[in-house]
Design a protein around this motif. Structure first.
Motif, PDB file in Angstrom:
ATOM      1  N   GLY A 134      52.576  39.714  40.008  1.00  0.00           N
ATOM      2  CA  GLY A 134      51.489  38.604  40.305  1.00  0.00           C
ATOM      3  C   GLY A 134      51.594  38.474  41.584  1.00  0.00           C
ATOM      4  O   GLY A 134      50.611  38.125  42.373  1.00  0.00           O
ATOM      5  N   CYS A 135      52.727  38.374  42.252  1.00  0.00           N
ATOM      6  CA  CYS A 135      52.786  38.331  43.880  1.00  0.00           C
ATOM      7  C   CYS A 135      52.337  39.029  44.708  1.00  0.00           C
ATOM      8  O   CYS A 135      51.631  38.991  45.507  1.00  0.00           O
ATOM      9  CB  CYS A 135      54.260  38.152  44.116  1.00  0.00           C
ATOM     10  SG  CYS A 135      55.320  39.392  43.627  1.00  0.00           S
ATOM     11  N   LEU A 136      52.179  40.490  44.097  1.00  0.00           N
ATOM     12  CA  LEU A 136      51.555  41.662  44.795  1.00  0.00           C
ATOM     13  C   LEU A 136      50.135  41.499  44.688  1.00  0.00           C
ATOM     14  O   LEU A 136      49.363  42.032  45.532  1.00  0.00           O
ATOM     15  CB  LEU A 136      52.005  42.955  44.360  1.00  0.00           C
ATOM     16  CG  LEU A 136      53.464  43.451  44.770  1.00  0.00           C
ATOM     17  CD1 LEU A 136      53.868  44.974  44.170  1.00  0.00           C
ATOM     18  CD2 LEU A 136      53.200  43.446  46.248  1.00  0.00           C
ATOM     19  N   GLU A 137      49.411  41.154  43.242  1.00  0.00           N
ATOM     20  CA  GLU A 137      48.282  41.045  43.125  1.00  0.00           C
ATOM     21  C   GLU A 137      47.553  39.924  44.182  1.00  0.00           C
ATOM     22  O   GLU A 137      46.255  40.045  44.522  1.00  0.00           O
ATOM     23  CB  GLU A 137      47.945  40.432  41.726  1.00  0.00           C
ATOM     24  CG  GLU A 137      47.964  41.630  40.648  1.00  0.00           C
ATOM     25  CD  GLU A 137      47.494  41.120  39.449  1.00  0.00           C
ATOM     26  OE1 GLU A 137      46.274  40.888  39.317  1.00  0.00           O
ATOM     27  OE2 GLU A 137      48.389  40.978  38.290  1.00  0.00           O
ATOM     28  N   ARG A 138      48.353  38.880  44.463  1.00  0.00           N
ATOM     29  CA  ARG A 138      47.938  37.736  45.185  1.00  0.00           C
ATOM     30  C   ARG A 138      48.244  38.218  46.698  1.00  0.00           C
ATOM     31  O   ARG A 138      46.963  38.080  47.423  1.00  0.00           O
ATOM     32  CB  ARG A 138      48.877  36.595  44.942  1.00  0.00           C
ATOM     33  CG  ARG A 138      48.728  35.496  46.029  1.00  0.00           C
ATOM     34  CD  ARG A 138      49.679  34.542  45.889  1.00  0.00           C
ATOM     35  NE  ARG A 138      50.046  33.631  44.533  1.00  0.00           N
ATOM     36  CZ  ARG A 138      50.725  32.894  44.145  1.00  0.00           C
ATOM     37  NH1 ARG A 138      51.878  32.722  44.755  1.00  0.00           N
ATOM     38  NH2 ARG A 138      50.879  32.507  43.126  1.00  0.00           N
ATOM     39  N   LYS A 139      48.964  38.892  47.110  1.00  0.00           N
ATOM     40  CA  LYS A 139      49.210  39.353  48.557  1.00  0.00           C
ATOM     41  C   LYS A 139      48.266  40.384  48.806  1.00  0.00           C
ATOM     42  O   LYS A 139      47.584  40.388  49.925  1.00  0.00           O
ATOM     43  CB  LYS A 139      50.702  39.796  48.793  1.00  0.00           C
ATOM     44  CG  LYS A 139      51.044  40.104  50.225  1.00  0.00           C
ATOM     45  CD  LYS A 139      52.593  40.678  50.203  1.00  0.00           C
ATOM     46  CE  LYS A 139      53.462  39.609  49.702  1.00  0.00           C
ATOM     47  NZ  LYS A 139      54.740  40.173  49.894  1.00  0.00           N
ATOM     48  N   VAL A 140      48.203  41.415  48.025  1.00  0.00           N
ATOM     49  CA  VAL A 140      47.457  42.798  48.414  1.00  0.00           C
ATOM     50  C   VAL A 140      46.102  42.660  48.080  1.00  0.00           C
ATOM     51  O   VAL A 140      45.119  43.067  48.823  1.00  0.00           O
ATOM     52  CB  VAL A 140      48.325  43.905  47.885  1.00  0.00           C
ATOM     53  CG1 VAL A 140      47.414  45.252  48.187  1.00  0.00           C
ATOM     54  CG2 VAL A 140      49.403  44.202  48.135  1.00  0.00           C
ATOM     55  N   ARG A 141      45.911  42.048  46.989  1.00  0.00           N
ATOM     56  CA  ARG A 141      44.650  42.159  46.397  1.00  0.00           C
ATOM     57  C   ARG A 141      43.623  40.732  46.322  1.00  0.00           C
ATOM     58  O   ARG A 141      42.570  40.527  46.184  1.00  0.00           O
ATOM     59  CB  ARG A 141      44.504  42.541  45.180  1.00  0.00           C
ATOM     60  CG  ARG A 141      44.884  44.039  44.828  1.00  0.00           C
ATOM     61  CD  ARG A 141      45.482  44.369  43.571  1.00  0.00           C
ATOM     62  NE  ARG A 141      44.314  44.772  42.756  1.00  0.00           N
ATOM     63  CZ  ARG A 141      44.347  45.123  41.460  1.00  0.00           C
ATOM     64  NH1 ARG A 141      45.775  45.462  40.891  1.00  0.00           N
ATOM     65  NH2 ARG A 141      43.372  45.921  40.848  1.00  0.00           N
ATOM     66  N   GLU A 173      59.472  44.083  46.845  1.00  0.00           N
ATOM     67  CA  GLU A 173      59.095  42.822  46.459  1.00  0.00           C
ATOM     68  C   GLU A 173      59.986  42.369  45.381  1.00  0.00           C
ATOM     69  O   GLU A 173      60.424  41.293  45.480  1.00  0.00           O
ATOM     70  CB  GLU A 173      57.640  42.866  45.655  1.00  0.00           C
ATOM     71  CG  GLU A 173      57.085  41.547  45.599  1.00  0.00           C
ATOM     72  CD  GLU A 173      56.840  40.892  47.111  1.00  0.00           C
ATOM     73  OE1 GLU A 173      56.949  39.692  47.003  1.00  0.00           O
ATOM     74  OE2 GLU A 173      56.350  41.695  48.087  1.00  0.00           O
ATOM     75  N   LEU A 174      60.552  43.077  44.361  1.00  0.00           N
ATOM     76  CA  LEU A 174      61.587  43.160  43.614  1.00  0.00           C
ATOM     77  C   LEU A 174      62.878  42.496  44.142  1.00  0.00           C
ATOM     78  O   LEU A 174      63.412  41.359  43.921  1.00  0.00           O
ATOM     79  CB  LEU A 174      61.745  44.054  42.356  1.00  0.00           C
ATOM     80  CG  LEU A 174      60.753  44.277  41.346  1.00  0.00           C
ATOM     81  CD1 LEU A 174      60.719  45.482  40.790  1.00  0.00           C
ATOM     82  CD2 LEU A 174      60.696  43.195  40.373  1.00  0.00           C
ATOM     83  N   TRP A 285      45.497  49.990  43.991  1.00  0.00           N
ATOM     84  CA  TRP A 285      46.224  50.429  43.339  1.00  0.00           C
ATOM     85  C   TRP A 285      46.859  49.287  42.126  1.00  0.00           C
ATOM     86  O   TRP A 285      46.982  48.252  42.591  1.00  0.00           O
ATOM     87  CB  TRP A 285      47.823  50.942  43.911  1.00  0.00           C
ATOM     88  CG  TRP A 285      49.053  51.376  43.176  1.00  0.00           C
ATOM     89  CD1 TRP A 285      49.972  50.556  42.871  1.00  0.00           C
ATOM     90  CD2 TRP A 285      49.141  52.752  42.436  1.00  0.00           C
ATOM     91  NE1 TRP A 285      50.828  51.299  41.918  1.00  0.00           N
ATOM     92  CE2 TRP A 285      50.510  52.579  41.867  1.00  0.00           C
ATOM     93  CE3 TRP A 285      48.469  53.889  42.351  1.00  0.00           C
ATOM     94  CZ2 TRP A 285      50.996  53.790  41.105  1.00  0.00           C
ATOM     95  CZ3 TRP A 285      49.062  54.876  41.911  1.00  0.00           C
ATOM     96  CH2 TRP A 285      50.255  54.787  41.074  1.00  0.00           C
ATOM     97  N   GLY A 286      47.141  49.676  40.825  1.00  0.00           N
ATOM     98  CA  GLY A 286      47.252  48.557  39.980  1.00  0.00           C
ATOM     99  C   GLY A 286      46.908  48.870  38.713  1.00  0.00           C
ATOM    100  O   GLY A 286      47.069  49.893  37.653  1.00  0.00           O
ATOM    101  N   GLU A 287      45.590  48.130  38.355  1.00  0.00           N
ATOM    102  CA  GLU A 287      45.170  48.364  36.793  1.00  0.00           C
ATOM    103  C   GLU A 287      44.456  49.769  36.842  1.00  0.00           C
ATOM    104  O   GLU A 287      44.423  50.296  35.620  1.00  0.00           O
ATOM    105  CB  GLU A 287      43.804  47.363  36.968  1.00  0.00           C
ATOM    106  CG  GLU A 287      44.033  45.833  36.680  1.00  0.00           C
ATOM    107  CD  GLU A 287      42.999  45.041  36.660  1.00  0.00           C
ATOM    108  OE1 GLU A 287      41.795  45.318  36.755  1.00  0.00           O
ATOM    109  OE2 GLU A 287      43.375  44.029  36.475  1.00  0.00           O
ATOM    110  N   THR A 288      44.103  50.427  37.852  1.00  0.00           N
ATOM    111  CA  THR A 288      43.628  51.766  37.904  1.00  0.00           C
ATOM    112  C   THR A 288      44.678  52.758  38.252  1.00  0.00           C
ATOM    113  O   THR A 288      44.467  53.940  38.780  1.00  0.00           O
ATOM    114  CB  THR A 288      42.325  51.908  38.851  1.00  0.00           C
ATOM    115  OG1 THR A 288      42.804  51.475  40.049  1.00  0.00           O
ATOM    116  CG2 THR A 288      41.337  51.369  38.434  1.00  0.00           C
TER     117      THR A 288
END
Length: 400
Positions: A134-141, A173-174, A285-288
């Motif tokens: 979630g933190c990467l989705e928020r930060k990157v996307r 991030e981890l 990068w992520g869902e795809t």
């Protein structure tokens, strides 16, 4: 090993009908099948999303799928699952108390929450794969991610015996979240190379050149299409609202007649579509995460943004091209010469297929995951200790 896989919101069963287009469900189904083929005893635990299936279903590859109660038996977004997990957790705990697995592998944060709570105090190690932090989705996307999800992911990551990351950015991030680096293993997504191959049928196209992209991040490719002539763009995925937004963007940039929105494409139809492209363009990068790998396996070069994961998958100037993220004009400048250079595209495509065969085959990824399981459960250390232990050899004469 006896392996319990927890995938609360993504059942592997629909994948076996070839109607799924890709995602966590495909990853879980392919990994469970590969682990079973390698001799492991695999059980996948998922929520009951229909009243029809029995509690336990034996999937054709040989693993069991166990349906547990988690909210009403119907579709439910993953972020709405936590309030419904109590009964699911109790059912898991009862099973594992009676017949404990050697290791639990949870996929996604909701599954991790269920697995960590169910395994607490049982001495069963939990391996966690978030797929998308979630933190990467928020930060990157730039997505809006509830604070409760981010804090829960931090708790899961710290409680899990091991965390499987898919990119170096996720590892960083981890570690920032407080996970010891030695507890994180990088294992990339896998590709079914028996399905995604360079040889096979390909769909026809209407213009001399075709690009394929995916709805997540497609805006950049639609805008770049202004600077690329004689080329059609096929956009895969997206619901009705997303399709309307992209069509409106295409009209604004006078490329609507060259943009085709095909919606979700079942996995059985994806290879022929991918083979029909001169290049596949990936901007996120992520869902795809599996999309560039599937294209590469089909011998298609990938043009990708130099962002987390993609820059580790695409070898710039060898299997495709990396471009600066968020710069449609730069993307167009890369695409124009590539589309008219058949020899270069062929060379990229051949190298891409070779790279997938050597690095991303499902059986290889399953073997890497198994090593993580053994490490998490202490079996690897026990085997090393046994190998290093001195062995006393005594002859029969001395015994006498």
């Amino acid at each position: 090993m006896k392996i319990a896989v927890v995938s609360v919101h993504a059942s592997p069963l629909p994948v076996l009908t070839d109607q799924e287009e890709g995602g966590q469900d495909v990853h879980v189904a392919d990994l469970a099948a590969a682990l079973t083929e390698q001799g492991h005893d695999v059980t996948v635990h998922t929520r009951r999303d229909s009243v029809r299936p029995p509690e336990v279903v034996r999937a054709k590859p040989g693993y069991d799928v166990v349906h547990g109660p988690a909210g009403p038996p119907g579709p439910l977004p993953s972020d709405e699952l936590p309030p419904h997990l109590d009964e699911f957790i109790r059912a898991l705990r009862d099973r594992w108390q009676a017949d404990p697995p050697d290791v639990v592998h949870a996929h996604s944060w909701t599954s991790g929450l269920a697995a960590v709570l169910a395994a607490s105090g049982l001495g069963v190690p939990v391996v966690q794969t978030f797929h998308e932090l979630g933190c990467l989705e928020r930060k990157v996307r730039g997505r809006v991610i509830p604070a409760a999800r981010v804090s829960t992911e931090r708790l899961i990551a710290r409680e899990a015996s091991r965390v499987v990351a898919t990119s170096s950015d996720e590892v960083l991030e981890l570690v920032r979240m407080g996970v010891p680096r030695q507890h994180v293993a990088v294992v990339p997504p896998a590709v079914d190379v028996s399905r995604f191959t360079p040889d096979g049928p390909r769909l026809t196209r209407q213009l001399p050149h075709r690009l394929i992209t995916f709805d997540d991040g497609a805006e950049e490719v639609v805008v770049a299409l202004r600077g690329v002539r004689d080329t059609e763009l096929v956009v895969v995925g997206g619901g009705p609202e997303r399709v309307r937004a992209l069509r409106e963007l295409a009209r604004e940039h006078d490329v609507a007649d060259r943009v085709r929105m095909v919606g979700p494409v079942p996995r059985v139809a994806r290879p022929a579509l991918l083979r029909s492209a001169d290049a596949v363009v990936c901007t996120t990068w992520g869902e795809t995460a599996s999309a560039p790998l599937e294209a590469m396996a089909c011998g298609v070069p990938v043009v990708a943004s130099a962002v987390a994961g993609l820059s580790e998958t695409v070898v710039d100037g060898v299997t495709g091209v990396l471009v600066p993220p968020g710069e449609p004009n730069a993307l167009a400048r890369v695409l124009r010469p590539l589309l008219v250079d058949d020899a270069r595209r062929d060379a990229y495509g051949t190298a891409a297929a070779d790279r997938v065969e050597a690095r991303y085959r499902t059986d290889r990824i399953a073997a890497e995951i198994t090593r993580v399981y053994r490490d998490a459960s202490g079996l690897e250390e026990a085997a090393e200790a046994a190998a290093q232990e001195p062995v006393e050899i005594r002859s029969g004469l001395q015994d006498a």
